[in-house]
Design an enzyme around this catalytic site. Structure first.
Site, PDB file in Angstrom:
ATOM      1  CB  ALA A   1     -14.534  48.552  27.706  1.00 21.12           C
TER       2      ALA A   1
ATOM      3  CE  LYS B   1     -14.208  51.157  31.911  1.00 21.53           C
ATOM      4  NZ  LYS B   1     -14.868  50.839  32.885  1.00 21.53           N
TER       5      LYS B   1
ATOM      6  CD1 TRP C   1     -20.302  45.786  32.787  1.00 17.15           C
ATOM      7  CD2 TRP C   1     -21.095  45.786  30.947  1.00 17.15           C
ATOM      8  NE1 TRP C   1     -20.729  47.080  32.806  1.00 17.15           N
ATOM      9  CE2 TRP C   1     -20.993  47.874  31.678  1.00 17.15           C
ATOM     10  CE3 TRP C   1     -21.348  46.565  29.546  1.00 17.15           C
ATOM     11  CZ2 TRP C   1     -20.833  49.021  31.395  1.00 17.15           C
ATOM     12  CZ3 TRP C   1     -21.617  48.311  28.545  1.00 17.15           C
ATOM     13  CH2 TRP C   1     -21.460  48.875  30.073  1.00 17.15           C
TER      14      TRP C   1
ATOM     15  CG  ASP D   1     -17.403  45.381  24.867  1.00 19.03           C
ATOM     16  OD1 ASP D   1     -16.580  46.686  24.851  1.00 19.03           O
ATOM     17  OD2 ASP D   1     -18.131  45.684  26.201  1.00 19.03           O
TER      18      ASP D   1
END
Ligand code: LMR
Length: 394
Positions: free
Chosen positions: A210, A243, A127, A208
């Site tokens: 998400a 999300k 990302w 991470d």
């Protein structure tokens, strides 16, 4: 003073959002920013979140501060969601943060404070905001191979070879599931191998996560972080609620510092709370509170799970439909990887020029590295995209 400011590099995902908005074509297709959209192209408030919000409006009788690290109820609910019973409560220090990005930023600041010379190893690609924040913080970073451009799968051999050059104490940033931007993910046995490797080389994982629940399901998607939490002496986790709870603008995220040794937790806890105080004092509470309400109320949780599962399976259907459409048009299985990838994204493997051509000729917006947001598709736009991909010669 202001004269000394220089224009900052534009974030390619956010610039794409702006370009899409300005495009007057009515049939344009937004496959850019990672936001879930339903078949009507809307990003709805999830039913359980809306119900929690209604309840909160009726029952909340103060807007006074919560704790500096956020509401302990949120820590407990999120720790259970991400790590289940892999660790005990006293092994985890936690601080709520403004979204997953806030948690990443706080985690990086903790690393900078504790180990300023540690290099942060990032998957190639990752990302774009990961290297951007690390660079901004002036921290050393390096890349490990991750995506195999030929197979569109994980280059696992390349990954371990590159990480072999890491020094004890370096930090390895891993996507917990649903790799952004590629959609190519580690298998359970690869996670086990990574865990063994990291421990042997004394590297510290920073996960991470998400998109938990967008790939193979809530539990399957957390296999990696759970396995690491059980096996590594210490690790960091940045979890986002944007999300999977659809609370993007509320900015709800959690940083967790996990240690095998519970005696380390009070110091870790004091540190993450201190970092909150330095950066923004108290973290936002509204989104975190909604998430806690949904996770701790049986009926709300069941409804959330059902809606999340619908989102997940809807994306899988879109993946399969797109792969089938491309099979038909190209008479080959070259694009079958789209059905095998998981999460919101796939990296198509198109050149920047091809991405640009698809935008000009068909009004299709994807990130210049050819990352496409599967959730931006629907039954009408899948054939348009398949035609555009073929016309661009991908
Ligand atoms: C994305 O990757 O598109 C999302 O995580 C949104 C963002 O902030 O970049």
């Amino acid at each position: 003073m202001f004269d000394a400011l220089k224009p900052q590099p534009a974030d390619k995902i956010l610039s794409l959002m702006a370009a899409f908005r300005e495009d007057p074509r009515e049939d344009k297709v937004d496959l850019g920013v990672g936001v879930y959209k339903n078949a009507e192209g809307r990003t709805p408030v999830m039913r359980a979140v809306k119900a929690a919000e209604q309840k909160l409006w009726q029952t909340e009788d103060t807007k006074s501060y919560t704790g500096l690290a956020g509401d302990p109820g949120f820590h407990d609910a999120m720790r259970a969601l991400v790590l289940n019973d892999c660790v005990s409560r006293d092994q985890v220090a936690a601080a709520a943060a403004p979204g997953g990005t806030g948690a990443i930023r706080q985690g990086l600041e903790l690393i900078r404070m504790a180990a300023p010379d540690a290099r942060i190893w990032l998957s190639a690609p990752t990302w774009p905001n990961h290297p951007s924040i690390i660079k901004y913080l002036g921290m050393p970073m390096a890349e490990y191979r991750y995506f195999d451009a030929d197979t569109r799968g994980v280059d696992f051999g390349g990954m371990l070879t590159d990480l072999d050059a890491a020094k004890p104490g370096d930090v390895v940033l891993l996507h917990g599931c649903c790799h952004n931007p590629t959609g190519a993910n580690l298998t359970a046995s690869q996670w086990q191998e990574v865990a063994y490797f990291l421990k042997a080389k004394q590297l510290i994982p920073f996960v991470d996560i998400a998109y938990q629940g967008f790939g193979d399901g809530l539990d399957a998607d957390a296999f990696g972080p759970r396995h690491l939490a059980k096996t590594q002496p210490e690790m960091l986790i940045a979890a986002s609620c944007s999300k999977n709870f659809g609370v993007y603008r509320e900015r709800a995220g959690l940083l967790m510092a996990v240690s095998q040794d519970p005696a380390k937790t009070p110091l870790n806890q004091g540190t993450v709370a201190f970092l909150n105080r330095q950066n923004y004092s108290f973290p936002p509470d509204h989104g975190a509170r909604l998430v806690t309400m949904v996770l701790t109320d049986d009926a709300l949780r069941a409804d959330w799970l059902a809606e999340l599962e619908g989102i997940r399976t809807g994306m899988l259907t879109l993946r399969q439909t797109l792969a089938d459409a491309l099979r038909k048009r190209t008479n080959s299985d070259r694009f079958d990887f789209i059905a095998q990838h998981r999460g919101m994204f796939s990296r198509l493997g198109a050149t920047e020029a091809q991405v640009e051509q698809m935008r000009q000729s068909h009004g299709i917006y994807m990130v210049s590295d050819s990352r496409l947001n599967i959730a931006g598709l629907n039954a009408q736009s899948v054939p348009v995209l398949a035609d555009a991909i073929v016309a661009a010669g991908v």
